[in-house]
Design an enzyme around this catalytic site. Structure first.
Site, PDB file in Angstrom:
ATOM      1  N   ASP A  97       9.124   2.438   0.517  1.00  0.00           N
ATOM      2  CA  ASP A  97       8.954   3.285   1.707  1.00  0.00           C
ATOM      3  C   ASP A  97       7.759   4.239   1.565  1.00  0.00           C
ATOM      4  O   ASP A  97       7.881   5.461   1.770  1.00  0.00           O
ATOM      5  CB  ASP A  97      10.221   4.127   1.969  1.00  0.00           C
ATOM      6  CG  ASP A  97      11.472   3.285   2.114  1.00  0.00           C
ATOM      7  OD1 ASP A  97      11.370   2.130   2.530  1.00  0.00           O
ATOM      8  OD2 ASP A  97      12.560   3.807   1.799  1.00  0.00           O
ATOM      9  N   GLU A 111      13.002   0.002  12.457  1.00  0.00           N
ATOM     10  CA  GLU A 111      12.906   1.203  11.610  1.00  0.00           C
ATOM     11  C   GLU A 111      11.464   1.359  11.121  1.00  0.00           C
ATOM     12  O   GLU A 111      10.583   0.599  11.520  1.00  0.00           O
ATOM     13  CB  GLU A 111      13.865   1.110  10.416  1.00  0.00           C
ATOM     14  CG  GLU A 111      13.552  -0.040   9.469  1.00  0.00           C
ATOM     15  CD  GLU A 111      14.574  -0.201   8.344  1.00  0.00           C
ATOM     16  OE1 GLU A 111      15.563   0.547   8.275  1.00  0.00           O
ATOM     17  OE2 GLU A 111      14.383  -1.101   7.510  1.00  0.00           O
TER      18      GLU A 111
HETATM   19  O1  FUB Z   1      14.818   2.809   1.669  1.00  0.00           O
HETATM   20  C1  FUB Z   1      15.942   2.848   2.512  1.00  0.00           C
HETATM   21  C2  FUB Z   1      15.605   2.261   3.841  1.00  0.00           C
HETATM   22  O2  FUB Z   1      15.179   0.918   3.689  1.00  0.00           O
HETATM   23  C3  FUB Z   1      14.474   2.931   4.569  1.00  0.00           C
HETATM   24  O3  FUB Z   1      14.797   4.164   5.133  1.00  0.00           O
HETATM   25  C4  FUB Z   1      14.147   1.854   5.520  1.00  0.00           C
HETATM   26  O4  FUB Z   1      12.958   2.035   6.223  1.00  0.00           O
HETATM   27  C5  FUB Z   1      14.154   0.640   4.632  1.00  0.00           C
HETATM   28  O5  FUB Z   1      12.951   0.513   3.926  1.00  0.00           O
END
Ligand code: FUB
Length: 321
Positions: free
Chosen positions: A14, A221
């Site tokens: 991330d 996301e």
């Molecule tokens: O790292 C946890 C979660 O997985 C992140 O918040 C998302 O974007 C995905 O990468």
């Protein structure tokens, strides 16, 4: 050009990357095997701290600056420190982080430091009205800061409509408009929203909002925003189709029009990125699981990113052996 992984010493994911004081600073999640089994809500992403990294130059080794924030120091936190982002204003650095509170609901918190690498001191409570995950803070040319956020499934965005919690979380039907990422300008002191978060609508080529069933293109996301030649580029993950896509607009709030794929699926289930300009060139930082071979243990690497003359972005594909 696809470049190397930043480190093999710990697992990091991330990537949120910024240029502060002429150096690159990388704000990643810190993946660890804590024994939590994998599920569709991402419970295995059971992170407890953030290590912040810096790079003097694009080809130099990334330096682990140590722990910038630990979950034990966040008074309201329960579990799962997910994707963070950082911003600078008036001599202070701000780290924005999503974490589940003690009732297992994701909120977004802010922590403050005098230095880009921290240590960051968290505010005593989450941002008022914050929810879901993956905050990205973008500074516009007029000095205003905007937060983009949200993520479905484990990120809990489907638990809300119009910024209010539903009694029972539900995704729109496939033929309905897709759930949107959210955007809100930040208050001058950087600690709270200055307005009610708005939907960041992504339109198709006919000006229609993308539908929930359009899994190849709709938002899941991992929001990121960059500006190139006066245009706003919103980049994001499609989640279950594992792409980083982009949409462009003329205002930080949008509307945005879908343009294409920035990064084809990488190894591992999740894909997440940031786009940064450094010394006149553009780069994308992202993660994959080439080193560990397992989804919960990710490693950040990076690649050159090309904006073509017409403003489109060249699609990047990692060729795994
Ligand atoms: O790292 C946890 C979660 O997985 C992140 O918040 C998302 O974007 C995905 O990468």
């Amino acid at each position: 050009m696809i470049r190397k992984h930043l480190t093999k010493d710990i697992y990091i994911a991330d990537a949120a990357v910024h240029v502060f004081n002429g150096k690159l600073y990388i704000y990643p999640s810190h993946d660890e095997d804590t024994g939590v089994p994998e599920d569709d809500l991402g419970s295995h992403f059971d992170m407890r701290d953030y290590h912040i990294f810096s790079m003097e130059d694009i080809d130099t080794e990334a330096v682990d600056e140590g722990v910038g924030l630990h979950i034990k120091d966040i008074p309201w936190a329960g579990r799962q420190l997910w994707d963070s982002d950082a911003a600078y204003k008036d001599g202070k650095y701000y780290l924005y982080f999503p974490v589940k509170d003690k009732t297992d609901i994701f909120r977004i918190g802010v922590a403050i430091s005098d230095k880009p690498e921290g240590p960051f001191v968290p505010q005593p409570a989450p941002m008022i009205g914050s929810y879901s995950i993956d905050p990205c803070v973008f500074k516009d040319d007029d000095g205003s800061h905007y937060m983009y956020f949200g993520g479905i499934w484990g990120g809990q965005l489907q638990w809300y409509r119009n910024n209010k919690a539903l009694q029972c979380g539900v995704l729109p039907e496939d033929h309905e408009e897709a759930l949107c990422a959210k955007v809100a300008r930040l208050r001058n002191d950087m600690l709270e929203f200055d307005e009610t978060p708005r939907d960041l609508v992504i339109l198709d080529e006919n000006g229609q909002a993308l539908l929930q069933g359009d899994n190849e293109r709709r938002f899941f996301e991992a929001s990121w925003m960059h500006k190139y030649k006066g245009k706003y580029y919103f980049t994001y993950s499609t989640g279950d189709t594992h792409k980083i896509c982009y949409a462009t607009g003329n205002k930080p709030y949008g509307p945005f029009t879908y343009q294409g794929v920035v990064l084809n699926p990488v190894s591992g289930w999740t894909t997440h990125h940031s786009v940064v300009e450094f010394k006149g060139k553009w780069y994308i930082f992202f993660h994959d699981v080439e080193i560990s071979g397992v989804t919960p243990l990710r490693s950040i690497r990076y690649a050159d990113l090309t904006h073509r003359e017409d403003g489109s972005i060249e699609t990047i594909t990692v060729d795994y052996p």
